[in-house]
Design an enzyme around this catalytic site. Structure first.
Site, PDB file in Angstrom:
ATOM      1  N   ASN A   1      39.287  49.196  48.819  1.00 52.15           N
ATOM      2  CA  ASN A   1      40.615  49.792  48.736  1.00 52.15           C
ATOM      3  C   ASN A   1      41.052  50.229  50.129  1.00 52.15           C
ATOM      4  OD1 ASN A   1      39.489  52.393  49.270  1.00 52.15           O
ATOM      5  ND2 ASN A   1      39.161  52.747  47.087  1.00 52.15           N
TER       6      ASN A   1
ATOM      7  N   ASP B   1      38.106  48.681  38.740  1.00 56.16           N
ATOM      8  CA  ASP B   1      37.286  47.861  37.847  1.00 56.16           C
ATOM      9  C   ASP B   1      38.135  46.777  37.198  1.00 56.16           C
ATOM     10  OD1 ASP B   1      35.186  49.620  38.384  1.00 56.16           O
ATOM     11  OD2 ASP B   1      35.517  50.806  36.587  1.00 56.16           O
TER      12      ASP B   1
END
Length: 313
Positions: free
Chosen positions: A196, A264
């Protein structure tokens, strides 16, 4: 955007390995403050357990219509038994290693009126013997799967990640990694990693602009011998770096309610679409849509094939 490739997805078989955890939620009402300390009193009305970590990745893969095998370490305890039950109920093929000496990683959240008030984490690293069993089992399972997905939450299950990546490359199985930590050298040789924005900054430093980011990302990709690198950037969307260059999609969130587990879902969707035969950019587009849907849900959740297909109509 192309229609949802349901038939191709149904043939996909993905092995998910990594840190497994149980997400436990206690929902209740808050009507007064404790006389013992300035804290709210939560009258618990409902309890719910959900698969977390690598198990949530596998759960998302199945929800998308593909097949998933889950490999990781759980404890010989109530939480571990609950993980087994939830995995079975979700249609996941469980390949779990039970550790007699280490408890299952458990995250307990207390919510009052849908607002998270407290989180309690119970975690310890797995034993060396369990890691050896996990490594052996992974090598046996790889040949029967189209892709290996490694979900690293820094809980210890991927302590030998270099060995797993090497075995996958030897077997000709692509490897997608959700990384953790500032040093990515341990993921060298993977097919793609999905840091990220914050994780990318920890790995390559702060970038001045998009051109600077591209240079740093492509240098990291070359250094790690990756086919591609995907940076998830929250409200800024997602940016893919590959041999083709830089490709970007804007964020697709309708309303952000809870970002827990969103990574996820993105990882699972990217893996499923790539294994179904889509190019990286198209797979990223589907992953972006899935991420936009899941952040509108409370807690670790999934996105179904029907929800994604509905986004294209």
């Amino acid at each position: 955007m192309m229609p949802y490739p349901a038939e191709a997805v149904s043939r996909v078989k993905i092995l998910v390995a990594g840190d497994i955890m149980l997400d436990r939620y206690w929902f209740g009402e808050v009507e007064r403050i404790s006389p013992e300390a300035p804290v709210p009193i939560v009258k618990v009305m409902r309890r719910e357990d959900r698969l977390g970590g690598a198990a949530n990745v596998a759960r998302n893969i199945v929800a998308l219509g593909a097949q998933a095998s889950l490999l990781g370490v759980i404890g010989a305890d109530e939480a571990g038994a609950r993980v087994r039950d939830l995995a079975r109920e979700s249609g996941i093929n469980s390949c779990l290693v039970a550790d007699e000496d280490t408890p299952t990683t458990l995250k307990m959240r207390v919510l009052g009126r849908q607002q998270q008030l407290l989180r309690l984490d119970f975690e310890e690293g797995p034993s060396e013997s369990c890691l050896t069993k996990l490594d052996v089992q992974a090598r046996q399972l790889m040949a029967d799967h189209d892709m290996l997905v490694l979900s690293d939450y820094a809980k210890g299950a991927l302590a030998n990640v270099e060995s797993l990546i090497a075995a996958a490359r030897e077997a000709g199985v692509p490897v997608l990694v959700d990384p953790k930590g500032a040093s990515y050298r341990r993921y060298r040789g993977a097919t793609l990693i999905t840091p990220n924005r914050i994780e990318m900054q920890e790995a390559v430093g702060r970038w001045r602009d998009e051109h600077d980011l591209e240079q740093r990302a492509q240098a990291l990709r070359a250094d790690l011998d990756l086919e591609a690198l995907l940076v998830t950037r929250s409200e800024q969307g997602m940016t893919l770096f590959s041999g083709v260059g830089r490709e970007h999609v804007d964020a697709h969130a309708h309303e952000v309610f809870d970002v827990s587990g969103a990574g996820d879902t993105v990882l699972a969707t990217l893996a499923v679409m790539r294994a179904a035969g889509l190019e990286w950019f198209d797979a990223m587009g589907w992953a972006n849509r899935a991420g936009g849907i899941v952040v509108g849900k409370l807690g670790t959740s999934t996105v179904t094939a029907a929800e994604l297909a509905g986004e294209t109509t």
